[in-house]
Design a protein around this motif. Sequence first.
Motif, PDB file in Angstrom:
ATOM      1  N   GLU A 101      -6.975   9.063   2.347  1.00  0.00           N
ATOM      2  CA  GLU A 101      -5.828   9.579   1.920  1.00  0.00           C
ATOM      3  C   GLU A 101      -4.619   8.425   1.884  1.00  0.00           C
ATOM      4  O   GLU A 101      -4.117   8.492   0.955  1.00  0.00           O
ATOM      5  N   ILE A 102      -4.691   8.093   2.993  1.00  0.00           N
ATOM      6  CA  ILE A 102      -3.676   6.625   3.094  1.00  0.00           C
ATOM      7  C   ILE A 102      -3.816   5.758   2.215  1.00  0.00           C
ATOM      8  O   ILE A 102      -2.817   5.169   1.563  1.00  0.00           O
ATOM      9  N   ASP A 103      -5.140   5.330   2.025  1.00  0.00           N
ATOM     10  CA  ASP A 103      -5.672   4.158   0.982  1.00  0.00           C
ATOM     11  C   ASP A 103      -4.955   4.698  -0.346  1.00  0.00           C
ATOM     12  O   ASP A 103      -4.547   3.892  -1.204  1.00  0.00           O
ATOM     13  N   GLY A 104      -5.389   5.922  -0.764  1.00  0.00           N
ATOM     14  CA  GLY A 104      -5.150   6.642  -1.800  1.00  0.00           C
ATOM     15  C   GLY A 104      -3.562   6.421  -2.415  1.00  0.00           C
ATOM     16  O   GLY A 104      -3.229   6.074  -3.191  1.00  0.00           O
ATOM     17  N   TYR A 105      -2.661   6.902  -1.495  1.00  0.00           N
ATOM     18  CA  TYR A 105      -1.443   6.707  -1.598  1.00  0.00           C
ATOM     19  C   TYR A 105      -0.839   5.422  -1.785  1.00  0.00           C
ATOM     20  O   TYR A 105       0.099   5.153  -2.723  1.00  0.00           O
ATOM     21  N   ALA A 132       4.643   6.119  -1.443  1.00  0.00           N
ATOM     22  CA  ALA A 132       4.792   5.332  -0.065  1.00  0.00           C
ATOM     23  C   ALA A 132       5.526   6.101   1.109  1.00  0.00           C
ATOM     24  O   ALA A 132       4.947   6.156   2.270  1.00  0.00           O
ATOM     25  N   GLY A 133       6.208   7.047   0.769  1.00  0.00           N
ATOM     26  CA  GLY A 133       6.610   8.200   1.890  1.00  0.00           C
ATOM     27  C   GLY A 133       5.491   9.047   2.397  1.00  0.00           C
ATOM     28  O   GLY A 133       5.498   9.378   3.283  1.00  0.00           O
ATOM     29  N   GLU A 134       4.642   9.335   1.333  1.00  0.00           N
ATOM     30  CA  GLU A 134       3.426  10.110   1.645  1.00  0.00           C
ATOM     31  C   GLU A 134       2.444   9.399   2.631  1.00  0.00           C
ATOM     32  O   GLU A 134       2.122  10.019   3.566  1.00  0.00           O
ATOM     33  N   ALA A 135       2.256   8.051   2.314  1.00  0.00           N
ATOM     34  CA  ALA A 135       1.526   7.338   3.043  1.00  0.00           C
ATOM     35  C   ALA A 135       2.151   7.414   4.406  1.00  0.00           C
ATOM     36  O   ALA A 135       1.441   7.303   5.395  1.00  0.00           O
ATOM     37  N   PHE A 136       3.387   7.039   4.609  1.00  0.00           N
ATOM     38  CA  PHE A 136       4.209   7.191   5.906  1.00  0.00           C
ATOM     39  C   PHE A 136       3.929   8.238   6.765  1.00  0.00           C
ATOM     40  O   PHE A 136       3.734   8.224   7.759  1.00  0.00           O
TER      41      PHE A 136
END
Length: 175
Positions: A101-105, A132-136
Amino acid sequence: MAKPTELRFTEPGMRLLENEHRYLSYLMEDWHAIVREFEEKDMSLEKGRERLKTLRQKLYEFVEPLKNHTDKEEEHFFPVLGTYIGFEQGPLMGIQEEHQEIDGYIGHFFHHTRGNIDIMSLEDMQAVAKDAGEAFEVLTIHFVKEETVLFPMAEKLMKAVDQDELYAKMNTLIT
């Protein structure tokens, strides 16, 4: 309770991963501050373009240490812990899905900023900054899960020989 600068875990492998989380969190705070700027209502188009370029550069610099850290977990830590707690369900499965999921964002962010930022609208920049905010957000919760669930499990369940071998394999730099 441990001070923010103190490491909580006693096993060297878990301390190493925890310390990497601290470093990655430090880098994340830097680029997340820019993400928060995009939530301001009075940002100009010019400032947005300048800040998005900076955000892209900071995320670019962040990706390599993040990838090195997650590779370490996936290649060494998860397989060893999985022999104790299983692989098919439970915390390991969820944690590995979060890596994707992180890689996807982050990948989505780079996909939409690979072109000329100078022709993007402010609305488009704000939308892509949300990735980027979602990845954070996912990363922050992810680190907490690992440190409150997986690392304590590893310290409690793993045999000393497995702990030692794990540390020897993971004792590499992420930068």
